[in-house]
Structure formats: structure tokens, C-alpha cells
Design a protein around this motif. Structure first.
Motif, PDB file in Angstrom:
ATOM      1  N   PRO A 238       6.938   8.574  -3.194  1.00 23.72           N
ATOM      2  CA  PRO A 238       5.907   9.644  -4.072  1.00 23.72           C
ATOM      3  C   PRO A 238       5.799  11.222  -3.221  1.00 23.72           C
ATOM      4  CG  PRO A 238       4.796   7.913  -2.922  1.00 23.72           C
ATOM      5  CD  PRO A 238       6.298   7.436  -2.790  1.00 23.72           C
ATOM      6  N   GLN A 239       5.993  11.242  -1.734  1.00 23.02           N
ATOM      7  CA  GLN A 239       5.699  12.467  -1.082  1.00 23.02           C
ATOM      8  C   GLN A 239       6.953  13.258  -1.098  1.00 23.02           C
ATOM      9  OE1 GLN A 239       4.182   9.522   0.063  1.00 23.02           O
ATOM     10  NE2 GLN A 239       2.180  10.229  -0.229  1.00 23.02           N
TER      11      GLN A 239
ATOM     12  N   ARG B 160       0.653  -1.266   0.058  1.00 27.65           N
ATOM     13  CA  ARG B 160      -0.135   0.094  -0.076  1.00 27.65           C
ATOM     14  C   ARG B 160       0.814   1.187   0.036  1.00 27.65           C
ATOM     15  NH1 ARG B 160      -3.265  -2.570   3.461  1.00 27.65           N
ATOM     16  NH2 ARG B 160      -2.333  -1.560   5.300  1.00 27.65           N
ATOM     17  N   LEU B 161       2.055   1.127   0.818  1.00 27.93           N
ATOM     18  CA  LEU B 161       2.951   2.343   0.631  1.00 27.93           C
ATOM     19  C   LEU B 161       3.622   2.334  -0.394  1.00 27.93           C
ATOM     20  CD1 LEU B 161       3.426   2.048   4.468  1.00 27.93           C
ATOM     21  CD2 LEU B 161       2.146   3.923   3.329  1.00 27.93           C
TER      22      LEU B 161
ATOM     23  N   ALA C  86      11.558  -3.116  -0.302  1.00 32.36           N
ATOM     24  CA  ALA C  86      12.343  -1.828  -0.262  1.00 32.36           C
ATOM     25  C   ALA C  86      11.651  -0.649  -0.871  1.00 32.36           C
ATOM     26  CB  ALA C  86      13.586  -2.021  -0.571  1.00 32.36           C
ATOM     27  N   LEU C  87      12.417   0.495  -0.448  1.00 33.54           N
ATOM     28  CA  LEU C  87      11.909   1.664  -1.201  1.00 33.54           C
ATOM     29  C   LEU C  87      13.177   2.652  -1.336  1.00 33.54           C
ATOM     30  CD1 LEU C  87       9.352   3.009  -2.537  1.00 33.54           C
ATOM     31  CD2 LEU C  87       8.989   4.257  -0.293  1.00 33.54           C
ATOM     32  N   LEU C  88      13.405   3.102  -2.369  1.00 31.63           N
ATOM     33  CA  LEU C  88      14.381   4.195  -2.513  1.00 31.63           C
ATOM     34  C   LEU C  88      13.796   5.735  -2.556  1.00 31.63           C
ATOM     35  CD1 LEU C  88      16.415   2.436  -5.519  1.00 31.63           C
ATOM     36  CD2 LEU C  88      17.146   2.464  -3.057  1.00 31.63           C
ATOM     37  N   ALA C  89      14.866   6.501  -2.044  1.00 29.79           N
ATOM     38  CA  ALA C  89      14.438   7.807  -1.710  1.00 29.79           C
ATOM     39  C   ALA C  89      13.585   8.344  -3.228  1.00 29.79           C
ATOM     40  CB  ALA C  89      15.468   8.763  -1.405  1.00 29.79           C
ATOM     41  N   GLU C  90      14.458   8.192  -4.333  1.00 26.46           N
ATOM     42  CA  GLU C  90      13.891   8.493  -5.557  1.00 26.46           C
ATOM     43  C   GLU C  90      12.472   8.148  -5.844  1.00 26.46           C
ATOM     44  OE1 GLU C  90      17.248   5.937  -6.730  1.00 26.46           O
ATOM     45  OE2 GLU C  90      16.888   7.302  -5.195  1.00 26.46           O
TER      46      GLU C  90
END
Length: 194
Positions: free
Chosen positions: A192-193, A158-159, A185-189
Motif C-alpha cells: 500500500p505504501q 496487520r501489515l 507473502a506480499l507482492l510489490a503491487e
């Protein structure tokens, strides 16, 4: 021995406020309120450590390294959950290791069963990702769970977190035996916010 490590979470302003929640750093006074829900079977089913009693729980959460990476989630003044924000170092080659130090974080979360289903986990973890990629200046955030913990991996998706691995029977559960594990995982780029 004196702990000389910097306060890595100190770059952000706490408490963090969302539309409905206050996220703040855990204190020793929060040990009993968090134990109240973490000791429940439906919660301890998925957390890393199931403690036999509050004294064992207290011994762990009184440790500065654990307390430093622990946050509580409050709604209307009541603690409804907790978060882990552990800033880590990625794997790197020796010559460039210092460039990578402290550039990623591992997240974890627990919501009291009485407060589940209200979107608090989504709201809190979204705010925490904003802190990770904002004031903390991290480049990567990871989270892991058992594949059977559907609520947890659905929250990650969801995130906008990316499923990076689905490992077969790599994770040992205290009562269910070997289970599949998921890594996200999620990268800074990608945030979405930003």
C-alpha cells in the motif's frame, strides 16, 4: 576463498529511520546486546535456533552470510530487536532462472520482551517492506511462523501480508513436537505504501 557475491542490501541506504526507530545493519559489536534478549526462554521459544551459550551464538552471527542479512532495531540508542532480510531466488524453470534471481526476500524479526507491546515490530517491519519494494526493487516478500506463534502471524496480517498456506503439522518445534506452520507473502503491487 573470497566471497564474490554482491552486497544485496547495499542498494538501500542504511541506517533506515522511522518515526521512533533506527534500523541499521548488524555489526559484530551487536552480538552481545542481541544475545541478551535472544537467550531468554520466551524469545528462544519461537526463533529458528536456540543457542546454548553466547559462544555458539557468536559463531553463527560472525559468519558473513548471517551478518549480511541481519539488522538491528534501535530506539533511543538502545537495541530493542533485530530483523532478518534474506534476499532469495524463487523457484523457476532453468531457461528463465536468471530473470528471477534475487527478486524476493524472506523476513524474520525478534523484539526484546521488555520492548514488546510498543508497536516497534510493526513499525520496523513496515519500514523494511518499504525498503524491499522501494530501493531493493524486490517483487515478493515472504515470512513464515508456527501457527502457535500468534503474535508473529498477527503482525503479518496487520501489515497486509496474505496467508498463503496453513500446513498441518509440517513444522517441528524443539519442545512442542510437530506443529502447524503458516506462510505469508506480499507482492510489490500489493504494497500500500508504494
Amino acid at each position: 576463498m573470497i566471497d564474490t557475491r554482491p552486497d544485496l542490501l547495499g542498494k538501500a541506504e542504511w541506517p533506515l529511520r522511522t518515526e521512533r526507530l533506527v534500523i541499521r545493519r548488524m555489526t559484530l559489536a551487536d552480538i552481545e546486546p542481541t544475545w541478551a534478549f535472544r537467550s531468554l526462554p520466551e524469545v528462544s521459544e519461537w526463533v529458528t535456533s536456540a543457542f546454548s551459550d553466547i559462544d555458539a551464538y557468536r559463531k553463527v552471527f560472525e559468519r558473513p552470510d548471517v551478518l549480511e542479512s541481519s539488522l538491528v532495531i534501535e530506539h533511543d540508542g538502545a537495541i530493542v530487536g533485530d530483523l532478518m532480510l534474506l534476499i532469495t531466488d524463487p523457484w523457476s524453470q532453468t531457461e528463465v532462472r536468471e530473470q528471477g534471481n534475487g527478486t524476493q526476500a524472506e523476513l524474520g524479526w525478534t523484539i526484546a520482551p521488555a520492548h514488546q507491546g510498543n508497536g516497534y515490530a510493526t513499525e520496523a517491519v513496515r519500514a523494511l517492506l518499504g525498503v524491499c519494494f522501494g530501493p531493493l526493487g524486490l517483487r515478493r516478500v515472504v515470512a513464515e511462523c508456527f501457527a502457535d506463534n500468534e503474535a508473529s502471524w498477527r503482525l503479518m496480517e496487520r501489515l497486509g501480508m496474505r496467508r498463503e498456506s496453513h500446513a498441518i503439522k509440517d513444522s517441528l518445534h524443539r519442545t512442542r513436537g510437530w506443529l502447524d506452520g503458516l506462510s505469508y507473502a506480499l507482492l510489490a503491487e500489493e504494497w500500500p505504501q508504494r
